[in-house]
Scaffold this motif. Structure first.
Motif, short mmCIF file in Angstrom:
data_model
loop_
_atom_site.label_atom_id
_atom_site.label_comp_id
_atom_site.label_asym_id
_atom_site.label_seq_id
_atom_site.Cartn_x
_atom_site.Cartn_y
_atom_site.Cartn_z
N ALA A 79 0.60 -1.18 0.09
CA ALA A 79 0.00 -0.05 0.07
C ALA A 79 0.85 1.45 0.01
N ALA A 80 2.25 1.03 0.47
CA ALA A 80 3.02 2.43 0.62
C ALA A 80 3.99 2.44 -0.85
N VAL A 81 3.47 1.50 -1.76
CA VAL A 81 4.38 1.80 -3.12
C VAL A 81 3.56 2.75 -4.00
N SER A 82 4.18 3.50 -4.51
CA SER A 82 3.62 4.75 -5.31
C SER A 82 4.05 4.36 -6.96
N THR A 83 4.78 3.72 -7.24
CA THR A 83 5.21 3.35 -8.58
C THR A 83 4.14 2.33 -9.10
N PRO A 84 4.09 2.27 -10.31
CA PRO A 84 2.98 1.21 -11.01
C PRO A 84 3.35 -0.09 -10.93
N PHE A 85 2.65 -1.04 -10.59
CA PHE A 85 2.77 -2.72 -10.42
C PHE A 85 1.51 -2.99 -10.34
N GLU A 86 1.46 -4.45 -10.80
CA GLU A 86 0.26 -5.17 -10.59
C GLU A 86 0.34 -6.46 -9.31
N VAL A 87 -0.86 -6.99 -9.09
CA VAL A 87 -0.70 -8.02 -8.01
C VAL A 87 -1.37 -9.10 -8.61
N ARG A 88 -0.77 -10.36 -8.20
CA ARG A 88 -1.28 -11.72 -8.44
C ARG A 88 -1.61 -12.36 -7.45
N VAL A 89 -2.96 -12.73 -7.28
CA VAL A 89 -3.82 -13.03 -6.27
C VAL A 89 -3.93 -14.62 -6.33
N PRO A 90 -3.32 -15.37 -5.55
CA PRO A 90 -3.21 -16.87 -5.69
C PRO A 90 -4.57 -17.41 -4.93
N LYS A 91 -5.20 -18.46 -5.31
CA LYS A 91 -6.39 -19.03 -4.68
C LYS A 91 -7.64 -18.05 -4.77
N ALA A 92 -7.95 -17.56 -5.96
CA ALA A 92 -8.46 -16.33 -6.06
C ALA A 92 -10.00 -16.77 -5.99
N SER A 93 -10.80 -15.84 -5.05
CA SER A 93 -12.13 -16.00 -4.88
C SER A 93 -12.74 -14.46 -4.97
N ALA A 94 -13.99 -14.32 -5.24
CA ALA A 94 -14.55 -12.89 -5.12
C ALA A 94 -14.41 -12.41 -3.98
N ALA A 95 -14.33 -13.07 -2.68
CA ALA A 95 -14.09 -12.15 -1.53
C ALA A 95 -12.64 -12.06 -1.42
N ASP A 125 -16.04 -20.94 -10.83
CA ASP A 125 -16.49 -19.67 -10.58
C ASP A 125 -15.59 -18.63 -11.56
N ALA A 126 -15.19 -19.22 -12.60
CA ALA A 126 -14.02 -18.55 -13.50
C ALA A 126 -14.78 -17.20 -14.12
N ARG A 127 -16.04 -17.49 -14.46
CA ARG A 127 -16.65 -16.24 -15.31
C ARG A 127 -16.82 -15.16 -14.52
N SER A 128 -17.45 -15.28 -13.28
CA SER A 128 -17.76 -14.13 -12.39
C SER A 128 -16.46 -13.59 -11.95
N ILE A 129 -15.41 -14.43 -11.53
CA ILE A 129 -14.18 -13.92 -11.22
C ILE A 129 -13.47 -13.09 -12.24
N ALA A 130 -13.59 -13.41 -13.31
CA ALA A 130 -12.96 -12.81 -14.38
C ALA A 130 -13.48 -11.41 -14.55
N ALA A 131 -14.82 -11.37 -14.48
CA ALA A 131 -15.66 -10.07 -14.44
C ALA A 131 -15.63 -9.07 -13.36
N GLN A 132 -14.99 -9.21 -12.32
CA GLN A 132 -14.62 -8.33 -11.55
C GLN A 132 -13.93 -7.14 -12.02
N ALA A 133 -14.34 -6.04 -11.34
CA ALA A 133 -13.86 -4.61 -11.98
C ALA A 133 -12.31 -4.68 -12.00
N ALA A 157 -13.75 -17.90 -19.97
CA ALA A 157 -14.06 -16.67 -19.14
C ALA A 157 -13.48 -15.51 -19.42
N ALA A 158 -12.22 -15.62 -19.79
CA ALA A 158 -11.34 -14.43 -20.12
C ALA A 158 -11.86 -13.73 -21.41
N ALA A 159 -12.24 -14.44 -22.36
CA ALA A 159 -13.03 -13.73 -23.48
C ALA A 159 -14.42 -13.48 -23.30
N ALA A 160 -15.13 -13.76 -22.37
CA ALA A 160 -16.37 -13.23 -22.02
C ALA A 160 -16.28 -12.08 -21.31
#
Length: 268
Positions: A76-92, A118-126, A159-162
């Motif tokens: 949260a303290a990082v100000s430069t651009p980066f992305e996060v990889r979320v293992p064991k992903a769920s909506a929550a 749940d791949a389709r709903s997970i892929a659709a999260q904003a 799911a990714a395409a949808a």
């Protein structure tokens, strides 16, 4: 968003490997705070990764594979651009990460049966901009049979395409001494619609690129389709087949892949 072709995992507690990873030619470098780091080294790894994120890495997408809440607090303290990889992903879990790191793009890794279903709903999260499978975890949770993994792969591609996301990358191939297996499995994934693959060693990157390189016959056909449909409407190729503008997207994909896989790799 252009699909990434090559990705490289680097243990977050091995800063001696960071420079080589960023210079490897990989499109994506993942600084790993999860499985690659022993529990007693997690705190030191977080500090090392945060310091690395402060440096510019032009031409490379940088992600951090997180493990727990302490990682989110540090990032949260990082100000430069980066992305996060979320293992064991769920909506929550994705909601929690997005709330802790607003505006940070998330890659959702589906690693259990619930995630795959749940791949389709997970892929659709904003906050989700990419999706992938954690196949090692999935094999442990569900089974290692080829139909099990192919079911998950096909579902993820749809799911990714949808959701309008880039085609997913394949999981890392962990058998470093089996380049033939890596290439064969990568070609199988490419046939299902995947683009790109994660690696655990720089020497795997060239194999991945080779596996995704389209055949020259396909490249020649793609150029012919683009030329024939340049002004719209239905056209006939010299070999007699009919083509129309709907075929341009696949032709453009083939031409782009050819350009990316034929470019010289960095030495070493």
């Amino acid at each position: 968003m252009t699909p990434l072709l090559t990705g490289l995992y680097v243990p977050g507690d091995r800063p001696d490997r960071f420079a080589k990873a960023f210079a490897s030619g990989a499109d994506l470098v993942v600084l790993d705070l999860e499985d690659a780091v022993a529990p007693d080294r997690k705190a030191a790894a977080r500090e090392t990764v945060v310091a690395a994120l402060a440096e510019p890495h032009p031409g490379v997408v940088v992600q951090v594979r997180i493990d727990g809440p302490d990682d989110l607090h540090a990032l949260a303290a990082v100000s430069t651009p980066f992305e996060v990889r979320v293992p064991k992903a769920s909506a929550a879990r994705l909601d929690a990460v997005a709330a802790a790191l607003p505006g940070v793009p998330l890659t959702a890794l589906l690693e259990d049966a619930a995630g795959v279903l749940d791949a389709r709903s997970i892929a659709a999260q904003a906050a989700v901009t990419r999706v992938g499978l954690g196949e090692a975890d999935l094999r442990s949770a569900v089974g290692s049979g080829a139909p099990v993994i192919e079911f998950a792969r096909v579902g993820l591609v749809y799911a990714a395409a949808a959701a309008g996301l880039p085609a997913p990358m394949l999981s890392a191939w962990t058998r470093l001494d089996d380049e033939a297996g890596l290439e064969a499995d990568t070609r199988a994934g490419a046939a299902l619609g995947f683009v790109g693959r994660m690696a655990v060693h720089p020497r795997q990157l060239a194999v991945v690129e080779r596996a995704f390189a389209p055949a020259q016959e396909a490249v020649a056909l793609a150029h012919a389709v683009l030329a024939a449909t340049a002004e719209g409407g239905v056209a006939r190729l010299p070999d007699g087949r009919m083509v129309d503008p709907a075929m341009r997207r696949e032709a453009e994909r083939v031409v782009e892949l050819d350009a990316r896989t034929s470019a010289p790799r960095p030495p070493g």
